[in-house]
Motif scaffolding. Sequence first.
Motif, PDB file in Angstrom:
ATOM      1  N   VAL A  82       0.997 -21.964 -33.034  1.00  0.00           N
ATOM      2  CA  VAL A  82       1.936 -21.366 -32.087  1.00  0.00           C
ATOM      3  C   VAL A  82       3.149 -22.272 -31.902  1.00  0.00           C
ATOM      4  CG1 VAL A  82       2.228 -20.399 -29.788  1.00  0.00           C
ATOM      5  CG2 VAL A  82       0.010 -20.219 -30.946  1.00  0.00           C
ATOM      6  N   LYS A  83       4.312 -21.694 -32.173  1.00  0.00           N
ATOM      7  CA  LYS A  83       5.558 -22.457 -32.092  1.00  0.00           C
ATOM      8  C   LYS A  83       6.096 -22.357 -30.667  1.00  0.00           C
ATOM      9  CE  LYS A  83       9.092 -22.902 -35.611  1.00  0.00           C
ATOM     10  NZ  LYS A  83       9.984 -22.094 -36.452  1.00  0.00           N
ATOM     11  N   ILE A  84       6.346 -23.529 -30.090  1.00  0.00           N
ATOM     12  CA  ILE A  84       6.746 -23.582 -28.680  1.00  0.00           C
ATOM     13  C   ILE A  84       8.060 -24.360 -28.568  1.00  0.00           C
ATOM     14  CG2 ILE A  84       6.042 -24.364 -26.375  1.00  0.00           C
ATOM     15  CD1 ILE A  84       3.803 -22.705 -27.191  1.00  0.00           C
ATOM     16  N   VAL A 126       5.674 -31.515 -34.928  1.00  0.00           N
ATOM     17  CA  VAL A 126       7.002 -31.503 -34.295  1.00  0.00           C
ATOM     18  C   VAL A 126       8.010 -31.084 -35.368  1.00  0.00           C
ATOM     19  CG1 VAL A 126       6.600 -33.202 -32.476  1.00  0.00           C
ATOM     20  CG2 VAL A 126       7.305 -33.997 -34.737  1.00  0.00           C
ATOM     21  N   SER A 127       8.973 -30.271 -34.961  1.00  0.00           N
ATOM     22  CA  SER A 127       9.988 -29.781 -35.913  1.00  0.00           C
ATOM     23  C   SER A 127      11.388 -30.232 -35.507  1.00  0.00           C
ATOM     24  CB  SER A 127       9.948 -28.249 -35.986  1.00  0.00           C
ATOM     25  OG  SER A 127       8.819 -27.803 -36.677  1.00  0.00           O
ATOM     26  N   PRO A 128      11.806 -31.430 -35.932  1.00  0.00           N
ATOM     27  CA  PRO A 128      13.208 -31.810 -35.733  1.00  0.00           C
ATOM     28  C   PRO A 128      14.104 -31.008 -36.681  1.00  0.00           C
ATOM     29  CG  PRO A 128      11.961 -33.601 -36.789  1.00  0.00           C
ATOM     30  CD  PRO A 128      10.998 -32.485 -36.565  1.00  0.00           C
ATOM     31  N   SER A 164      15.105 -26.570 -40.221  1.00  0.00           N
ATOM     32  CA  SER A 164      16.533 -26.254 -40.346  1.00  0.00           C
ATOM     33  C   SER A 164      17.091 -26.946 -41.589  1.00  0.00           C
ATOM     34  CB  SER A 164      17.277 -26.672 -39.064  1.00  0.00           C
ATOM     35  OG  SER A 164      18.604 -26.211 -39.054  1.00  0.00           O
ATOM     36  N   VAL A 165      16.349 -26.778 -42.671  1.00  0.00           N
ATOM     37  CA  VAL A 165      16.709 -27.380 -43.962  1.00  0.00           C
ATOM     38  C   VAL A 165      17.582 -26.375 -44.708  1.00  0.00           C
ATOM     39  CG1 VAL A 165      15.752 -28.110 -46.179  1.00  0.00           C
ATOM     40  CG2 VAL A 165      14.618 -28.784 -44.053  1.00  0.00           C
ATOM     41  N   ARG A 166      18.768 -26.786 -45.056  1.00  0.00           N
ATOM     42  CA  ARG A 166      19.728 -25.816 -45.611  1.00  0.00           C
ATOM     43  C   ARG A 166      20.143 -26.134 -47.041  1.00  0.00           C
ATOM     44  NH1 ARG A 166      22.907 -24.749 -40.866  1.00  0.00           N
ATOM     45  NH2 ARG A 166      21.460 -24.167 -39.209  1.00  0.00           N
TER      46      ARG A 166
END
Length: 215
Positions: A82-84, A126-128, A164-166
Amino acid sequence: MKLFLDTANVEEIRQAVELGVICGVTTNPTLIAREGRNFKEVITEIAGIIDGPISAEVVSVTKEEMVKEAQEMAKIHKNIVVKIPLIPEGLKAINELSKRGIKTNATLIFTVNQAILAANAGATYVSPFIGRLDDISHDGMDLIADVCQAFANYAYDTEIIAASVRDPIHVAQAAKLGVDIATVPYKLILQMAKHPLTDLGLAAFLKDWEKVKDK
Ligand code: E4P
């Protein structure tokens, strides 16, 4: 470094699974909206394609509602994470869900301190975010380097997902910095595989083989 696919498009997931290079999927409400399909239906279909962590994001902003949403999502499949969002109510939800054995991915992380709080609250991941910092003229890769350095000082179980890898360069740089996972759009997987010298070399090998194949 592990790779997750950052998409809610089931065809892209099928293609990437066939390549054998991804072991999980991340989605967010924007990616789900892009598909124009029912949330539960899409997540269920994704779970049938890949046997690995699938991040699905809550769309409420209080602990109680997030926990309720998370419990419903966790019933969809055992692999749901679950992404919070990293807000104070989100930290409360992460903490509660970790006690209940539900895995979480703390998202929208833009500082080392947010990552530390998420890990202390019990986040599984964790997603920086890189690209969104680049968008406002901050170096997103500095954040990845700082989170990796800070986490290396402690025995956190929390895994770091570069999000957010572009750009393919983001992937290579994040790997050199030691993130556990990068979550990438499908088109980046194809860009990562591409090199003009590979194509030229292959064309030359095949052409030369033609000269001797019937001898
Ligand atoms: C993944 O967890 C994020 O939702 C995603 O990588 C965001 O990417 P974006 O900044 O390109 O929308």
